[in-house]
Design a protein around this motif. Sequence first.
Motif, PDB file in Angstrom:
ATOM      1  N   ILE A 112       0.840  -1.211   0.000  1.00  0.00           N
ATOM      2  CA  ILE A 112       0.000   0.000   0.000  1.00  0.00           C
ATOM      3  C   ILE A 112       0.868   1.252   0.000  1.00  0.00           C
ATOM      4  O   ILE A 112       0.581   2.228  -0.675  1.00  0.00           O
ATOM      5  N   ARG A 113       1.974   1.210   0.745  1.00  0.00           N
ATOM      6  CA  ARG A 113       2.794   2.440   0.845  1.00  0.00           C
ATOM      7  C   ARG A 113       3.785   2.574  -0.305  1.00  0.00           C
ATOM      8  O   ARG A 113       3.893   3.635  -0.910  1.00  0.00           O
ATOM      9  N   ALA A 114       4.547   1.479  -0.598  1.00  0.00           N
ATOM     10  CA  ALA A 114       5.617   1.619  -1.590  1.00  0.00           C
ATOM     11  C   ALA A 114       5.094   1.482  -3.012  1.00  0.00           C
ATOM     12  O   ALA A 114       5.560   2.146  -3.921  1.00  0.00           O
ATOM     13  N   VAL A 115       4.100   0.619  -3.217  1.00  0.00           N
ATOM     14  CA  VAL A 115       3.621   0.397  -4.582  1.00  0.00           C
ATOM     15  C   VAL A 115       2.493   1.372  -4.911  1.00  0.00           C
ATOM     16  O   VAL A 115       2.517   2.062  -5.916  1.00  0.00           O
ATOM     17  N   PHE A 116       1.507   1.493  -4.007  1.00  0.00           N
ATOM     18  CA  PHE A 116       0.404   2.425  -4.257  1.00  0.00           C
ATOM     19  C   PHE A 116       0.747   3.844  -3.802  1.00  0.00           C
ATOM     20  O   PHE A 116       0.183   4.804  -4.293  1.00  0.00           O
ATOM     21  N   GLY A 117       1.634   3.978  -2.834  1.00  0.00           N
ATOM     22  CA  GLY A 117       2.000   5.308  -2.343  1.00  0.00           C
ATOM     23  C   GLY A 117       0.874   5.991  -1.586  1.00  0.00           C
ATOM     24  O   GLY A 117       0.809   7.220  -1.516  1.00  0.00           O
ATOM     25  N   ILE A 118      -0.044   5.230  -0.994  1.00  0.00           N
ATOM     26  CA  ILE A 118      -1.194   5.828  -0.302  1.00  0.00           C
ATOM     27  C   ILE A 118      -0.775   6.284   1.100  1.00  0.00           C
ATOM     28  O   ILE A 118      -0.153   5.528   1.847  1.00  0.00           O
TER      29      ILE A 118
END
Length: 447
Positions: A156-162
Amino acid sequence: MSSAVARRAAMPPGPRLPALAQTVLWAVAPVRFGRSCTRRYGPVFTARILGFGDVVYISTPEGIRRILRDDAARFDAAAANESIRFVVGEHSLLMSGGAEHTERRKVLMRPLHGDNVAAYVEVMESVVEQEIRRWPPGSTVRLLDCFQRVTLEVMIRAVFGITDSARLDRLRALVPRLLAVNPLIILLPALRRRFGGVGPWAAFQRLLAEVDRIVIAEIRERRARIAADPGSRGGDVLSLLLTQGGENPPLTDRELRDHMVTLLAVGQETTATQLAWFFERVVRAPGALDRVEAAVRAEDWKVLDAAIHEAIRARPTTLDIGRVVTEEWTAEGYTFPAGTLFAVSLGLLHLSDDLHPRPDDYAIDRFHPVEPPSAHFLPFGGGSHRCLGASLAMVEMRTVIAAVVRDVRLRARRAAPEAVTPRGPMLVPRRGAEVVVVANRVAAGRE
Ligand code: HEM
């Protein structure tokens, strides 16, 4: 002889059990089923699986090389992925072949390249540190659940950057349910009906619609934010896809959604499950955990990689990958008609007694200092569909394992190995890789 019987006679041998019995064995214990068929009929055999029909299993290095590389143009991967089209979407890499696949792959390649992936290490370290703090000394933890949380958070954080916390919370709750899709609706298209809004298909559609709403909202907002302030672009995969230059037209919201959901579907559970199997194996093999700890202390990444590779070899998270041959193909002494479905079994290749002596033993030295020939070990597949997330997965596994063994001492909860159990598309440890936390330098409340 009827033509169906004649065709079957020309296929590689396989179990004579009724298709229903084979399907049950395959569904309940696929590794045991595959290995016992290989022992009896050899590395090329035909199984009859309800919902798929005749499936030709192939696990010879030569056969696998031909399907994945030399003759790859005659094999369709998308046709074998058809059953998950409704999850990943029509623009997914998994749903394309030929030139279209090459184009889509190019788009995703840059953000998942090793140089970019190195930038995610900091996020990974902080996520795994947070997880480890929740393991009090003396407690029993199910590592599979822990690593599911870690890999989802990294995704969620590294791939989607949310970063929006409401969206983060909602996705944390929804994604595990989405990935635990009832296998019956994957296998039996007849069940994909709404039945007045009740039943597994309707429930799955509601779930997918909610995930889609969140992902599309994130895409639109990010697109607008970057357009207003190009400097606000993050290093995550979604931001990189939104701002890629070149001759390609910008990706539509729907294309981006399909790419992101594909990465989620193929990248999160595989890495979590492989990490769980790593520890399930390492805490049971004499001396292996000490060796991994020493390697991490000495920053000897070759030994750590050898230990990871050996875990992937001994406990694959999926047994095979599917391909449909698009024209008549001759191999292994058989002529296969167009339309034959192959299960290219990397798992059975890795468990072959001939290629990897004593395949049930976990032995780091199999991969260190000399690695087996590349044709005998293909953890991430090969050819034009080779895993696009291989760098990300290896960096994530190294980072997580290093953090765990630096701060925590674990031991097996039970001496007996955990059984290999299918859960959705994954082969997971039956008890979720249960370990006892012997010591923990960073457990919450210790400072
Ligand atoms: C230990 C973890 C992983 C393992 C063992 C693994 C294994 C594989 C294998 C064997 C394939 C080839 C499938 C085929 O030829 O049909 C594949 C494809 C793929 N993997 Fe992974 N994978 C892992 C993690 C990841 C991660 C973290 C990502 C991305 C976030 C990812 C993204 C992909 C994609 C996009 C494909 C499709 C490539 C294509 O069709 O061109 N994987 N993976």
